[in-house]
Enzyme design. Structure first.
Site, PDB file in Angstrom:
ATOM      1  N   SER A 112       0.844  -1.189   0.000  1.00 11.72           N
ATOM      2  CA  SER A 112       0.000   0.000   0.000  1.00 11.72           C
ATOM      3  C   SER A 112       0.885   1.247   0.000  1.00 11.72           C
ATOM      4  O   SER A 112       1.705   1.415  -0.898  1.00 11.72           O
ATOM      5  CB  SER A 112      -0.956  -0.036   1.191  1.00 11.72           C
ATOM      6  OG  SER A 112      -1.970   0.942   1.066  1.00 11.72           O
ATOM      7  N   HIS A 158      -7.727  -5.416  -0.323  1.00 13.47           N
ATOM      8  CA  HIS A 158      -6.483  -4.714  -0.028  1.00 13.47           C
ATOM      9  C   HIS A 158      -5.847  -5.242   1.258  1.00 13.47           C
ATOM     10  O   HIS A 158      -6.499  -5.322   2.293  1.00 13.47           O
ATOM     11  CB  HIS A 158      -6.778  -3.221   0.124  1.00 13.47           C
ATOM     12  CG  HIS A 158      -5.571  -2.353   0.235  1.00 13.47           C
ATOM     13  ND1 HIS A 158      -4.696  -2.157  -0.808  1.00 13.47           N
ATOM     14  CD2 HIS A 158      -5.091  -1.621   1.263  1.00 13.47           C
ATOM     15  CE1 HIS A 158      -3.730  -1.331  -0.429  1.00 13.47           C
ATOM     16  NE2 HIS A 158      -3.951  -0.991   0.823  1.00 13.47           N
ATOM     17  N   GLU A 205      -9.043  -5.139  -4.581  1.00 12.38           N
ATOM     18  CA  GLU A 205      -8.468  -4.142  -3.674  1.00 12.38           C
ATOM     19  C   GLU A 205      -9.537  -3.279  -3.008  1.00 12.38           C
ATOM     20  O   GLU A 205      -9.526  -3.069  -1.795  1.00 12.38           O
ATOM     21  CB  GLU A 205      -7.503  -3.235  -4.441  1.00 12.38           C
ATOM     22  CG  GLU A 205      -6.279  -3.919  -5.009  1.00 12.38           C
ATOM     23  CD  GLU A 205      -5.134  -4.014  -4.023  1.00 12.38           C
ATOM     24  OE1 GLU A 205      -5.321  -3.644  -2.852  1.00 12.38           O
ATOM     25  OE2 GLU A 205      -4.057  -4.488  -4.430  1.00 12.38           O
TER      26      GLU A 205
END
Length: 515
Positions: free
Chosen positions: A194, A411, A318
């Site tokens: 991320s 995610h 995600e």
């Protein structure tokens, strides 16, 4: 054994702890506390200490919202500006040769996060890969990623890209000291997820990071994250306005404000920017013409990135996580149309046509996911593959329980596999409805590829390199498999899309494209 726990670093002796299979050192400072006169400045050298420094407990996390420093139910890590530290984990068994070094950079949108999170312990990677694991804290939020350099005066200099500079300083510490822990300073792999993935791709185009690492793994990197000095100056003015300061009192305000006060002002600015330009945030690296000189995607396109082997990829779903967080990503029709407002209508039409069902929820979330993580990763992979070995992946696996609540391979889900967290209590609860054997298989596949890559500069032989000819992509699922040019229609649809600027920046006096 006690003598092995006391290690001589360039700055002084540190004492770690014996945890059986591994030895661990926590919160070793790699730079001076960035407080007082050092607030808003590039990291400064550590003052050497005498005696033996205890490195058995975690120190401060970077200032951040209280929920961001949560280590578990009712368990919060202390935060403070004295936060520039790193952790080292090594196998307890001595090695006759230096071990490969893997350096992890945590995510959290540059707003929150800490290397003290149990998920990031690195113990399983150190054991399975016979490697030295390093993780770091760096400045977050306004103290690390809000560029206030436009407010500087001759008497009060302010530096740009503070969080990124912290990461470079931590990697410099690794070069100076990791051999004392049995690591090979000539074989350093950085990896992150991320915002940590963005840190990896940003470091790859940061001149000061040249030679500090030798392989890179970017997981779910919003690789396009960056903004120009004009936006930075505008947001700096808004930030001090929120603090209640005037141009004449701005310096005094940002020097005297507490981290909590700075954080509250940052959240207000963050929400304003996210609503003005969906998917764009004020907490990103800034193109300052010096430390971070070029738009990152343009740097990859032009071959200006460090030419090290790279693994890069994203997760299949995600944005199913971000759909539950207001103002996070462009995952609704309203926010997607605002995102496309300043682009060529033909580009917008071509993109949405590649997502059947738009503006339905599923298609809208897929667009938000792809524009933020997958498409920028493809851009990096196809550019970097022209200059250095590049390997692309997509993470598809999710236990039945996670899929059942509508998240799927969302995610951060791959972090369970990378860090081998499936066999912990939390991991077992996620596979309570099935999928434990498959989770273990995916975990072994990811860890073996990550660790082989860290040791040799290439993953296992079953994973071919990415080229623009066949676009080989490893799909981490149960079982793992290789696909060629997955999502090819989507990839072609995004070609020519520019995020917030023309590739390479704008000409003098020319407004940036707002997409």
């Amino acid at each position: 054994m006690a003598s092995r726990l006391v290690v001589q670093t360039n700055e002084g002796l540190v004492r770690g702890r014996d945890e059986g299979a591994v030895l661990r050192w926590r919160s070793i400072p790699y730079a001076a506390p960035p407080a007082g006169e050092f607030r808003w400045r590039a990291p400064m050298p550590v003052t050497p200490w005498s005696g033996v420094r205890d490195a058995t407990e975690f120190g401060n996390a970077s200032p951040q919202p209280r929920w961001g420093a949560a280590l578990g139910p009712g368990n919060f890590q202390q935060v403070g500006e004295d936060c520039l530290s790193l952790n080292v984990v090594t196998p307890a068994q001595p090695s006759a040769t230096p071990r490969p070094v893997v350096v992890f950079i945590h995510g959290g949108g540059y707003i929150f996060g800490t290397s003290a999170l149990a998920l990031y312990s690195g113990v399983r990677l150190a054991e399975r890969g016979d490697a030295v694991f390093v993780s770091m804290n760096y400045r977050l939020g306004p103290l690390g990623y809000l560029d206030l350099s436009s407010l500087a005066t001759p008497g009060r200099p302010i530096d740009s890209n503070l969080g990124l500079r912290d990461q470079v300083a931590a990697l410099e510490w690794v070069q100076r000291n990791i051999a004392a822990f049995g690591g090979d300073p000539g074989n350093v792999t950085i990896f992150g997820e991320s915002a940590g993935g963005n840190a990896v791709t940003s470091l790859m185009v940061t001149p000061a990071a040249q030679g500090l690492f030798h392989r890179a793994i970017a997981q779910s990197s919003p690789a396009h994250w960056a903004h120009d000095s004009e936006d930075s100056a505008r947001w700096a003015r808004s930030f001090v306005d929120i603090l209640g300061a005037t141009p004449d009192t701005a310096i005094r305000a940002i020097e005297r404000a507490t981290p909590k006060e700075l954080g509250k002002a940052m959240i207000a600015l963050y929400r304003s920017v996210a609503n003005e330009i969906p998917g764009h945030f004020p907490l990103e690296p800034v193109i300052d013409g010096d430390f971070f000189p070029q738009w990152p995607i343009a740097a990859f396109d032009e071959g200006n990135a460090h030419k090290v082997p790279l693994i890069i990829g994203a997760n299949r779903r995600e944005s199913s996580l971000f759909a539950r967080i207001p103002d996070a990503l462009p995952t609704t029709e309203e926010r997607i149309e605002a995102m496309f407002a300043a682009t060529d209508p033909k580009v917008r039409d071509r993109v949405v046509a590649a997502y059947p069902g738009y503006p339905g929820k599923s298609a809208a979330r897929a667009i938000g996911s792809d524009v933020t993580f997958w498409h920028p990763s493809v851009e990096v992979a196809q550019a970097h593959s022209q200059h250095a070995p590049t390997y692309m992946y997509r993470y598809d696996f999710a236990p039945r329980l996670v899929s059942g609540i509508g998240l799927g391979a969302t995610h951060g889900m791959e972090m369970m596999a990378v860090f081998g967290y499936g066999d912990t209590g939390v991991g077992r609860s996620m596979t309570a409805l099935g999928g434990r054997r498959e989770m273990r298989r995916v975990t072994h596949a990811m860890q073996d590829n990550w660790l082989t890559f860290a040791r040799r500069g290439r993953p296992l032989s079953s994973w071919p390199a990415y080229t623009t000819g066949d676009r080989a992509t490893m799909i981490f699922d149960a079982p793992p498999r290789v696909e060629f040019d997955p999502y090819s229609q989507r990839r072609r649809a995004w070609e020519g899309y520019e995020r917030y600027h023309r590739r390479g920046g704008t000409s003098p006096g020319e407004p940036a494209i707002r997409a």
